[in-house]
Design a protein around this motif. Structure first.
Motif, PDB file in Angstrom:
ATOM      1  N   ALA A 169       0.816  -1.226   0.148  1.00 22.15           N
ATOM      2  CA  ALA A 169       0.074   0.065  -0.142  1.00 22.15           C
ATOM      3  C   ALA A 169       0.887   1.379   0.116  1.00 22.15           C
ATOM      4  N   ALA A 170       1.961   1.295   0.832  1.00 25.00           N
ATOM      5  CA  ALA A 170       2.879   2.594   0.776  1.00 25.00           C
ATOM      6  C   ALA A 170       3.598   2.621  -0.468  1.00 25.00           C
ATOM      7  N   ARG A 171       3.969   1.542  -1.083  1.00 26.10           N
ATOM      8  CA  ARG A 171       4.559   1.564  -2.462  1.00 26.10           C
ATOM      9  C   ARG A 171       3.652   2.090  -3.700  1.00 26.10           C
ATOM     10  N   LEU A 172       2.384   1.830  -3.341  1.00 25.19           N
ATOM     11  CA  LEU A 172       1.206   2.300  -4.452  1.00 25.19           C
ATOM     12  C   LEU A 172       0.710   3.427  -4.271  1.00 25.19           C
ATOM     13  N   GLY A 173       1.313   4.168  -3.010  1.00 25.59           N
ATOM     14  CA  GLY A 173       0.788   5.525  -2.674  1.00 25.59           C
ATOM     15  C   GLY A 173      -0.665   5.478  -1.952  1.00 25.59           C
ATOM     16  N   LEU A 174      -1.063   4.343  -1.310  1.00 22.99           N
ATOM     17  CA  LEU A 174      -2.451   4.432  -0.690  1.00 22.99           C
ATOM     18  C   LEU A 174      -2.387   4.885   0.558  1.00 22.99           C
ATOM     19  N   VAL A 175      -1.248   4.743   1.360  1.00 22.83           N
ATOM     20  CA  VAL A 175      -1.026   5.176   2.522  1.00 22.83           C
ATOM     21  C   VAL A 175       0.222   6.168   2.615  1.00 22.83           C
ATOM     22  N   ASP A 176       0.115   7.050   3.661  1.00 20.22           N
ATOM     23  CA  ASP A 176       1.262   8.000   3.792  1.00 20.22           C
ATOM     24  C   ASP A 176       2.563   7.330   4.411  1.00 20.22           C
ATOM     25  N   HIS A 177       2.342   6.501   5.274  1.00 17.63           N
ATOM     26  CA  HIS A 177       3.766   5.710   5.910  1.00 17.63           C
ATOM     27  C   HIS A 177       2.937   4.689   6.787  1.00 17.63           C
ATOM     28  N   LEU A 178       3.848   3.606   7.175  1.00 17.28           N
ATOM     29  CA  LEU A 178       3.385   2.770   7.988  1.00 17.28           C
ATOM     30  C   LEU A 178       3.904   2.754   9.502  1.00 17.28           C
ATOM     31  N   GLY A 179       2.810   2.508  10.398  1.00 18.56           N
ATOM     32  CA  GLY A 179       3.153   2.606  11.769  1.00 18.56           C
ATOM     33  C   GLY A 179       2.445   1.695  12.552  1.00 18.56           C
ATOM     34  N   SER A 180       2.417   1.928  14.049  1.00 18.60           N
ATOM     35  CA  SER A 180       1.644   0.895  14.868  1.00 18.60           C
ATOM     36  C   SER A 180       0.354   1.743  15.279  1.00 18.60           C
ATOM     37  N   PHE A 181      -0.560   1.023  15.872  1.00 17.78           N
ATOM     38  CA  PHE A 181      -1.542   1.678  16.422  1.00 17.78           C
ATOM     39  C   PHE A 181      -1.459   2.915  17.115  1.00 17.78           C
ATOM     40  N   GLU A 182      -0.552   2.989  18.008  1.00 19.19           N
ATOM     41  CA  GLU A 182       0.040   3.805  19.076  1.00 19.19           C
ATOM     42  C   GLU A 182       0.142   5.064  18.104  1.00 19.19           C
ATOM     43  N   ASP A 183       0.807   4.785  16.884  1.00 18.67           N
ATOM     44  CA  ASP A 183       1.434   5.863  16.054  1.00 18.67           C
ATOM     45  C   ASP A 183       0.248   6.578  15.470  1.00 18.67           C
ATOM     46  N   ALA A 184      -0.748   5.752  15.156  1.00 13.92           N
ATOM     47  CA  ALA A 184      -2.297   6.203  14.554  1.00 13.92           C
ATOM     48  C   ALA A 184      -2.853   7.058  15.542  1.00 13.92           C
ATOM     49  N   VAL A 185      -2.836   6.665  16.921  1.00 15.95           N
ATOM     50  CA  VAL A 185      -3.460   7.361  17.926  1.00 15.95           C
ATOM     51  C   VAL A 185      -2.803   8.810  17.972  1.00 15.95           C
ATOM     52  N   HIS A 186      -1.523   8.768  18.147  1.00 14.40           N
ATOM     53  CA  HIS A 186      -0.887  10.271  18.325  1.00 14.40           C
ATOM     54  C   HIS A 186      -0.985  10.976  16.967  1.00 14.40           C
ATOM     55  N   ALA A 187      -1.080  10.277  15.886  1.00 15.01           N
ATOM     56  CA  ALA A 187      -1.187  11.202  14.596  1.00 15.01           C
ATOM     57  C   ALA A 187      -2.629  11.838  14.561  1.00 15.01           C
ATOM     58  N   ALA A 188      -3.565  11.079  15.051  1.00 17.76           N
ATOM     59  CA  ALA A 188      -4.956  11.656  15.066  1.00 17.76           C
ATOM     60  C   ALA A 188      -5.192  12.375  16.153  1.00 17.76           C
ATOM     61  N   ALA A 189      -4.451  12.527  17.498  1.00 16.35           N
ATOM     62  CA  ALA A 189      -4.507  13.470  18.287  1.00 16.35           C
ATOM     63  C   ALA A 189      -3.789  14.650  17.943  1.00 16.35           C
ATOM     64  N   HIS A 190      -2.798  14.854  17.169  1.00 16.48           N
ATOM     65  CA  HIS A 190      -1.903  15.769  16.772  1.00 16.48           C
ATOM     66  C   HIS A 190      -2.965  16.780  15.515  1.00 16.48           C
ATOM     67  N   ARG A 191      -3.630  15.738  14.486  1.00 21.71           N
ATOM     68  CA  ARG A 191      -4.321  16.560  13.664  1.00 21.71           C
ATOM     69  C   ARG A 191      -5.554  17.067  14.576  1.00 21.71           C
ATOM     70  N   ALA A 192      -6.063  16.532  15.515  1.00 24.44           N
ATOM     71  CA  ALA A 192      -7.145  17.003  16.245  1.00 24.44           C
ATOM     72  C   ALA A 192      -6.931  18.129  17.281  1.00 24.44           C
ATOM     73  N   LYS A 193      -5.530  18.452  17.558  1.00 22.75           N
ATOM     74  CA  LYS A 193      -4.832  19.271  18.257  1.00 22.75           C
ATOM     75  C   LYS A 193      -5.486  19.083  19.926  1.00 22.75           C
ATOM     76  N   VAL A 194      -5.504  17.616  20.158  1.00 20.68           N
ATOM     77  CA  VAL A 194      -5.531  17.166  21.325  1.00 20.68           C
ATOM     78  C   VAL A 194      -4.574  16.572  21.948  1.00 20.68           C
ATOM     79  N   SER A 195      -4.308  17.237  23.099  1.00 17.70           N
ATOM     80  CA  SER A 195      -2.957  16.903  23.925  1.00 17.70           C
ATOM     81  C   SER A 195      -3.247  15.505  24.621  1.00 17.70           C
ATOM     82  N   GLU A 196      -2.170  15.176  25.089  1.00 16.95           N
ATOM     83  CA  GLU A 196      -2.158  13.838  26.009  1.00 16.95           C
ATOM     84  C   GLU A 196      -3.379  13.830  27.094  1.00 16.95           C
TER      85      GLU A 196
END
Length: 94
Positions: free
Chosen positions: A67-94
């Motif tokens: 999926a990364a090679r085909l441009g379907l995702v930005d990058h690979l990561g863990s569930f924790e990475d996804a949670v942090h990315a979503a929080a950052h986009r939503a401007k939510v702190s820890e």
């Protein structure tokens, strides 16, 4: 013993019975609607046409690295990475 149903499709998804034509049509329509929604969202998010996305996707499930090679995702990561990315986009702190 059959249960009481409220619609003509009641009990149609039982594994011990073949699908009726009506149930088969309903399932196929639901899958097609979901795929159309997928194409719309991915094409908008990836700035590609529906045809470009369909030529890649074609209803397949891709491994993350593919999926990364085909441009379907930005990058690979863990569930924790996804949670942090979503929080950052939503401007939510820890």
């Amino acid at each position: 013993m059959d249960g009481v149903g409220t619609t003509a499709l009641a009990g149609q998804l039982r594994v011990d019975r073949p699908l009726s034509d009506a149930a088969r049509t309903l399932l196929q329509t639901t899958v097609e609607h979901g795929y159309d929604e997928f194409l719309a969202r991915v094409s908008a998010g990836r700035h590609k046409t529906r045809e470009q996305v369909d030529s890649i996707a074609q209803g397949r499930v891709w491994a993350g690295s593919d999926a990364a090679r085909l441009g379907l995702v930005d990058h690979l990561g863990s569930f924790e990475d996804a949670v942090h990315a979503a929080a950052h986009r939503a401007k939510v702190s820890e």
